[in-house]
Design an enzyme around this catalytic site. Structure first.
Site, PDB file in Angstrom:
ATOM      1  N   PRO A 267       0.844  -1.209   0.000  1.00 54.41           N
ATOM      2  CA  PRO A 267       0.000   0.000   0.000  1.00 54.41           C
ATOM      3  C   PRO A 267       0.875   1.254   0.000  1.00 54.41           C
ATOM      4  O   PRO A 267       1.504   1.581   1.004  1.00 54.41           O
ATOM      5  CB  PRO A 267      -0.802  -0.133   1.303  1.00 54.41           C
ATOM      6  CG  PRO A 267       0.029  -1.022   2.177  1.00 54.41           C
ATOM      7  CD  PRO A 267       0.769  -1.950   1.273  1.00 54.41           C
ATOM      8  N   ASP A 443       5.894   2.169   2.023  1.00 55.42           N
ATOM      9  CA  ASP A 443       4.964   1.068   2.255  1.00 55.42           C
ATOM     10  C   ASP A 443       4.287   1.302   3.603  1.00 55.42           C
ATOM     11  O   ASP A 443       4.935   1.228   4.651  1.00 55.42           O
ATOM     12  CB  ASP A 443       5.732  -0.258   2.248  1.00 55.42           C
ATOM     13  CG  ASP A 443       4.820  -1.476   2.345  1.00 55.42           C
ATOM     14  OD1 ASP A 443       3.672  -1.327   2.799  1.00 55.42           O
ATOM     15  OD2 ASP A 443       5.279  -2.579   1.988  1.00 55.42           O
ATOM     16  N   HIS A 444       2.971   1.548   3.574  1.00 55.09           N
ATOM     17  CA  HIS A 444       2.276   1.923   4.803  1.00 55.09           C
ATOM     18  C   HIS A 444       2.125   0.749   5.772  1.00 55.09           C
ATOM     19  O   HIS A 444       1.708   0.941   6.917  1.00 55.09           O
ATOM     20  CB  HIS A 444       0.892   2.491   4.473  1.00 55.09           C
ATOM     21  CG  HIS A 444       0.480   3.607   5.378  1.00 55.09           C
ATOM     22  ND1 HIS A 444       0.873   3.675   6.702  1.00 55.09           N
ATOM     23  CD2 HIS A 444      -0.296   4.702   5.168  1.00 55.09           C
ATOM     24  CE1 HIS A 444       0.356   4.761   7.258  1.00 55.09           C
ATOM     25  NE2 HIS A 444      -0.356   5.399   6.351  1.00 55.09           N
ATOM     26  N   ARG A 445       2.475  -0.474   5.337  1.00 53.46           N
ATOM     27  CA  ARG A 445       2.478  -1.597   6.269  1.00 53.46           C
ATOM     28  C   ARG A 445       3.639  -1.488   7.246  1.00 53.46           C
ATOM     29  O   ARG A 445       3.538  -1.925   8.395  1.00 53.46           O
ATOM     30  CB  ARG A 445       2.577  -2.920   5.505  1.00 53.46           C
ATOM     31  CG  ARG A 445       1.415  -3.237   4.592  1.00 53.46           C
ATOM     32  CD  ARG A 445       1.682  -4.505   3.814  1.00 53.46           C
ATOM     33  NE  ARG A 445       2.894  -4.397   2.993  1.00 53.46           N
ATOM     34  CZ  ARG A 445       3.410  -5.394   2.283  1.00 53.46           C
ATOM     35  NH1 ARG A 445       2.818  -6.588   2.305  1.00 53.46           N
ATOM     36  NH2 ARG A 445       4.502  -5.211   1.562  1.00 53.46           N
ATOM     37  N   VAL A 447       5.750   1.554   7.432  1.00 53.13           N
ATOM     38  CA  VAL A 447       6.048   2.938   7.799  1.00 53.13           C
ATOM     39  C   VAL A 447       4.748   3.681   8.045  1.00 53.13           C
ATOM     40  O   VAL A 447       3.896   3.789   7.147  1.00 53.13           O
ATOM     41  CB  VAL A 447       6.855   3.633   6.695  1.00 53.13           C
ATOM     42  CG1 VAL A 447       7.239   5.046   7.129  1.00 53.13           C
ATOM     43  CG2 VAL A 447       8.101   2.827   6.334  1.00 53.13           C
TER      44      VAL A 447
END
Length: 473
Positions: A267, A443-445, A447
């Site tokens: 994401p 990567d929002h997983r 960070v």
């Protein structure tokens, strides 16, 4: 004896490669590990060495042709006596001792059982990467018989009625050799390449072969309707513009697959920061004018790279990867900095190992060497793997900002835009300053927004005031 050398998997899990250039010709004598061809993999052009010494008797692929891993690449007369044990494993590469003694096999080799020799792996040749114990092997008689059952036979009557160029497909043979444009032409004409005899080098099927076969079978050429007097009106025929078709292969094919995998797996979030980099640009110009540093090519990219390495220490979440199988976030102790490089073959992202341990000048030298190697198409497969975070310099194309896609397996990528001289608030007044926009995708997983923002802000602080870096290390 004559040995066939199959195209190996060069340590990248490849299924096919393109022959860029041959370094040898039929009749040439080659030595062990002598470079015989340049092979284009999915990531780079690799120099392929010969696994044995001898005289080249055949080249099984033309330059520009794509062949499958495991298919014969070239044949070589090694001068060894042809025995039953040797015939049992014609594809197996010789051991180093056998290759060194081209006059004949050693006594221990003569005494070795055929089964043991066939099962023994070949040598780990220079440039081949890790040895593959279960690599591609020549098909057995049983496999060939099974292929024969799957390939339909052509009735004898149809062969007699066809032109001389149309032949019965050979049972159990490999895919006919031709180029992508020729294969497309055959598909457009409704012809099977297996039924066409090639007149090109080593049986290569040419465009003329396909056109002769089409004329013999009465197949209409793709443009035949346009030549008919009763065909559609010219306005309709000309409505569609001419087109050029480019085969998707090599670096372009690998990049496309990697970007799709990244875009639909991680994401993405992108943040932007516009900053005054006047002091950074003055630092760069000062280093270039100083004769002490004349041997180093310091660029804004080198300064941004150094700022990224410093900021990554303060926010280690951006220098990490997501391990789906273990359900863990893996944070790296050091930075292997990927530098996106646009080449004639497409986009590649080689990396600088241990970039966080280099000084600004060492980092500048490493970037210069990396760029020169990439432009020449000689980037090694090893340098294209193992990156932990990347930079892309879109500013060299005059672009201010963008939304870069993550390199697969990495948590962040920083894009640096063009440096533009424009009015900017400086010390309470409006002045002409040099301004740059940074774009950070992460990567929002791995960070969170706060972590990504802090990392980007730290990079911005260093570029705004390079001296601030002394307070961060």
């Amino acid at each position: 004896m004559i040995r066939d050398f199959p195209l190996p998997d060069l340590g990248e899990g490849l299924t096919e490669s393109e022959i860029v250039a041959w370094r040898v010709a039929v009749g040439d004598r080659v030595e062990l590990n002598q470079i015989v061809a340049d092979i284009e993999t999915a990531k780079a052009v690799v120099e392929l060495p010969s696994p044995f010494a001898g005289v080249i008797t055949a080249l099984h692929a033309a330059e520009g042709e794509t062949i499958d891993v495991g298919a014969p690449l070239f044949s070589c007369d090694t001068g060894e006596p042809a025995g039953e044990a040797d015939a049992a494993a014609p594809v197996a590469a010789p051991t180093p001792s056998a290759a060194a003694g081209a006059d004949g096999a050693g006594a221990a080799d003569e005494a070795a059982p055929a089964d043991a020799r066939e099962a023994a792996p070949g040598p780990n040749l220079v440039g081949y990467g890790a040895r593959d114990e279960g690599g591609p092997k020549r098909r057995t008689r049983r496999e060939a018989a099974l292929a024969a059952e799957l390939v339909p036979e052509v009735p004898a009557a149809s062969i007699a009625e066809a032109a001389p160029t149309v032949l019965e497909p050979a049972v159990g043979t490999e895919r006919p050799r031709s180029t992508p444009p020729v294969r497309k032409l055959a598909r457009d004409l409704g012809l099977e390449l297996e039924a066409i005899a090639g007149t090109g080098p080593r049986g290569l099927i040419t465009r003329d072969d396909v056109e002769r076969a089409a004329a013999a079978t009465g197949a209409a050429a793709p443009g035949a309707a346009a030549d008919d007097a009763g065909a559609q009106p010219l306005a309709t025929a000309a409505a569609r513009p001419a087109e050029t078709r480019i085969p998707i292969k090599g670096v372009r094919k690998h990049t496309a697959a990697a970007m799709v995998r990244s875009a639909f797996t991680a994401p993405h979030v992108t943040e932007f920061l516009t900053i005054d980099v006047t002091e950074t640009m003055e630092l760069v110009r000062g280093l270039r004018e100083d004769r002490t540093f004349a041997a180093h090519r310091v660029t804004p990219l080198a300064v941004v790279a150094k700022a990224l390495c410093i900021a990554a220490r303060r926010t280690p979440e951006v220098n990490a990867r997501w391990d789906e199988d273990a359900q863990e976030i893996v944070q790296y102790a050091g930075v292997n900095l990927g530098i996106a490089a646009a080449t004639e073959r497409g986009l590649v992202v080689p990396n600088i190992p241990g970039a966080d341990g280099l000084t600004l000048l060492e980092l500048a030298d490493a970037i210069t060497a990396l760029a020169e190697t990439a432009r020449s198409g000689r980037t090694s497969p090893a340098s294209l793997t193992g990156g932990t975070i990347s930079i892309t310099n879109i500013g060299v194309f005059g672009i201010d900002a963008g939304t870069p896609i993550l390199n697969p397996g990495e948590a962040a990528i920083l894009a640096m835009g063009a440096v533009r001289r424009q009015p900017w608030e400086h010390r309470g007044e409006i002045a002409l300053r040099e301004v740059m926009t940074l774009s950070l995708s992460f990567d929002h997983r791995l960070v969170d927004g706060q972590q990504g923002s802090q990392f980007l802000a730290d990079v911005g602080v260093i570029l705004r005031e390079p001296g601030r870096a002394l307070t961060m290390v």
